[in-house]
Design an enzyme around this catalytic site. Structure first.
Site, PDB file in Angstrom:
ATOM      1  N   ASP A  71      -9.269  17.952 -13.927  1.00 50.15           N
ATOM      2  CA  ASP A  71      -9.471  16.590 -14.401  1.00 50.15           C
ATOM      3  C   ASP A  71      -9.367  16.640 -15.924  1.00 50.15           C
ATOM      4  OD1 ASP A  71     -10.574  14.230 -15.394  1.00 50.15           O
ATOM      5  OD2 ASP A  71     -12.028  14.033 -13.768  1.00 50.15           O
ATOM      6  N   LYS A  87      -9.670   5.248 -18.805  1.00 48.72           N
ATOM      7  CA  LYS A  87     -10.234   5.622 -20.101  1.00 48.72           C
ATOM      8  C   LYS A  87      -9.170   5.550 -21.203  1.00 48.72           C
ATOM      9  CE  LYS A  87     -13.864   6.331 -17.559  1.00 48.72           C
ATOM     10  NZ  LYS A  87     -14.106   7.637 -16.957  1.00 48.72           N
ATOM     11  N   ARG A 100       0.820  -1.214   0.000  1.00 47.55           N
ATOM     12  CA  ARG A 100       0.000   0.000   0.000  1.00 47.55           C
ATOM     13  C   ARG A 100       0.855   1.265   0.000  1.00 47.55           C
ATOM     14  NH1 ARG A 100      -1.497   1.693   4.333  1.00 47.55           N
ATOM     15  NH2 ARG A 100      -1.953  -0.304   5.325  1.00 47.55           N
TER      16      ARG A 100
HETATM   17  C1  LIG Z   1     -14.425   8.038 -15.695  1.00 45.95           C
HETATM   18  C2  LIG Z   1     -14.105   9.388 -15.193  1.00 45.95           C
HETATM   19  C3  LIG Z   1     -13.736   9.590 -13.849  1.00 45.95           C
HETATM   20  C4  LIG Z   1     -13.677   8.460 -12.845  1.00 45.95           C
HETATM   21  O1  LIG Z   1     -12.738   7.502 -13.196  1.00 45.95           O
HETATM   22  P1  LIG Z   1     -12.865   5.963 -12.716  1.00 45.95           P
HETATM   23  O2  LIG Z   1     -11.577   5.384 -13.176  1.00 45.95           O
HETATM   24  O3  LIG Z   1     -14.066   5.396 -13.359  1.00 45.95           O
HETATM   25  O4  LIG Z   1     -12.997   6.007 -11.220  1.00 45.95           O
HETATM   26  C5  LIG Z   1     -13.424  10.874 -13.446  1.00 45.95           C
HETATM   27  N1  LIG Z   1     -13.481  11.915 -14.302  1.00 45.95           N
HETATM   28  C6  LIG Z   1     -13.834  11.761 -15.591  1.00 45.95           C
HETATM   29  C7  LIG Z   1     -13.869  12.951 -16.478  1.00 45.95           C
HETATM   30  C8  LIG Z   1     -14.160  10.492 -16.078  1.00 45.95           C
HETATM   31  O5  LIG Z   1     -14.518  10.338 -17.370  1.00 45.95           O
END
Ligand SMILES: *Cc1c(COP(=O)(O)O)cnc(C)c1O
Length: 395
Positions: A180, A205, A55
């Site tokens: 983000d 993604k 961890r």
């Molecule tokens: C999918 C997504 C998240 C969250 O990511 P996970 O890996 O599913 O927890 C956060 N921000 C955006 C813009 C996303 O498309």
């Protein structure tokens, strides 16, 4: 540290005696033995000199973090078990009880949930504002505002945030700016170079790209904050699994190729869909008719991205006919996969909103979002021609 995405295919060999492995080995051990208490003492007091417990840090997470750091032009980035773990760590690292945070009003669904429920339950006040309008963001600030959370490109209307304006605002007011950048990826923009305090990615993604891991990443150039973020991630147990990191590192080797091919496909598919009867509107930042096209050109290096949305003139019946007529394209509410996926925000990401709330965002029953993959463009345009014609036939 700073590298091009193409450099990701260069191997990071592990040495073993006189030779070295070409592929990164998977190291599943979460427990590491030290020689002596003195050695263990050094391992804990001098981070980066070895491993103690999974961890706290592990080789495959470090190998992946180094790759992502090179893309973002930063060091010491942290890989987490999901994108939401990274968003959570970024927010909790910048905020404490009594503080206030402003979020973009079209954030990822779970990030909106953090703003609506989780942060208030911890004594952190939240509000939302339009990230395409720095003046609206400024208006939402309070004396106790300590952070702003925005996404470079919003889902599913693909609006491009005024990152330059909001970064200037955050800098002037001494507020942390968390960006983000999942939708744009470091291939289009390095948010830290544009004034972000922390950059966050859902590696799940486009970066990993194969819909087989959930992972996140966050990085900052502020050393004090970096230590705080790392401690938070370790203490809260947000750290990832070695195998997931290994899969993502493998996926990342082809990131640049996948991204460019998917983007070329997306631009062509957007124009193709726009020319079909029964389509009211196509939303693609690379098209001159997009409301933020000028900003997309300036901020994203002229890159239109791999996501597009479109709106049918018909309603739910047309939407049902479309997905039924094109089973080759996965109808799945995700994005960034090598294969094209289709999502319907009114029944998935935006189902919690009232129809009026959705209408205010332009999300009607005929609204679809497409995450464009790397397939042959001829196959893709044929699929969408068929799907849209089936939708038009029932409207
Ligand atoms: C999918 C997504 C998240 C969250 O990511 P996970 O890996 O599913 O927890 C956060 N921000 C955006 C813009 C996303 O498309």
């Amino acid at each position: 540290m700073t590298d091009t995405p193409e450099a990701l295919v260069r191997r990071m060999p592990f040495h073993a005696g006189r030779s070295r492995s070409v592929a990164t080995p998977i190291v599943p051990s979460v427990v590491w033995a030290a020689e002596t208490p003195d050695d263990l003492d050094r391992l804990y007091s001098e981070p980066g000199t070895g491993y103690t417990y999974g961890r706290e840090g592990a080789p495959n997470a470090d190998a992946l973090a180094a790759r992502l750091d090179a893309l973002e032009g930063v060091c010491g980035g942290i890989v987490t078990g999901s994108g939401m773990a990274a968003v959570t760590a970024a927010l909790l690292g910048c905020l404490r009880a009594g503080d206030h945070v402003v979020g973009g009003d079209q954030l990822y669904g779970r990030s909106l949930r953090l703003m609506a429920e989780t942060l208030p339950s911890l004594g952190i006040a939240t509000s939302l504002a339009d990230p395409t309008d720095a003046a609206a963001m400024a208006h939402a600030l309070r004396p106790e505002t300590r952070a702003i959370l925005i996404e470079t490109v919003s889902n599913p209307t693909l609006r491009v945030a005024d990152l330059t304006g909001i970064a200037a605002l955050a800098r002037a007011r001494g507020i942390a700016l968390i960006v983000d950048a999942t939708f744009s990826t470091p291939r289009a923009i390095r948010a830290l170079d544009h004034g972000a305090t922390v950059v966050v990615h859902s590696v799940t993604k486009l970066l990993a790209g194969h819909s087989d891991v959930t992972l996140g990443y966050l990085a900052t150039r502020d050393e004090g904050l970096r230590t705080r973020l790392r401690t938070l991630a370790v203490t809260m147990g947000l750290t990832p699994s070695p195998f997931d990191c290994w899969l993502a590192e493998r996926g990342l080797a082809t990131f640049a190729l996948r991204h460019d091919r998917a983007e070329t496909n997306a631009a062509a598919l957007a124009d193709h869909i726009a020319a079909q009867p029964g389509v009211a509107r196509v939303i693609y930042p690379g098209r001159p008719d997009h409301p933020d096209h000028t900003r997309a050109v300036a901020l994203l290096g002229g890159r239109g991205g791999t996501m597009l949305s479109f709106v049918l003139t018909g309603g739910r019946a047309a939407a049902n006919a479309l997905t039924a007529a094109m089973p080759q394209v996965a109808f799945a509410p995700t994005l960034g996969d090598v294969g094209t996926t289709l999502s319907h925000p009114p029944t998935s990401s935006h189902r919690a909103l009232t129809p009026e709330g959705r209408a205010a965002l332009g999300i009607t029953e005929g609204f679809f979002r497409v995450s464009v993959g790397i397939e042959d463009i001829g196959l893709l345009t044929a699929d969408f021609t068929r799907g849209i014609a089936a939708a038009a036939a029932v409207s």
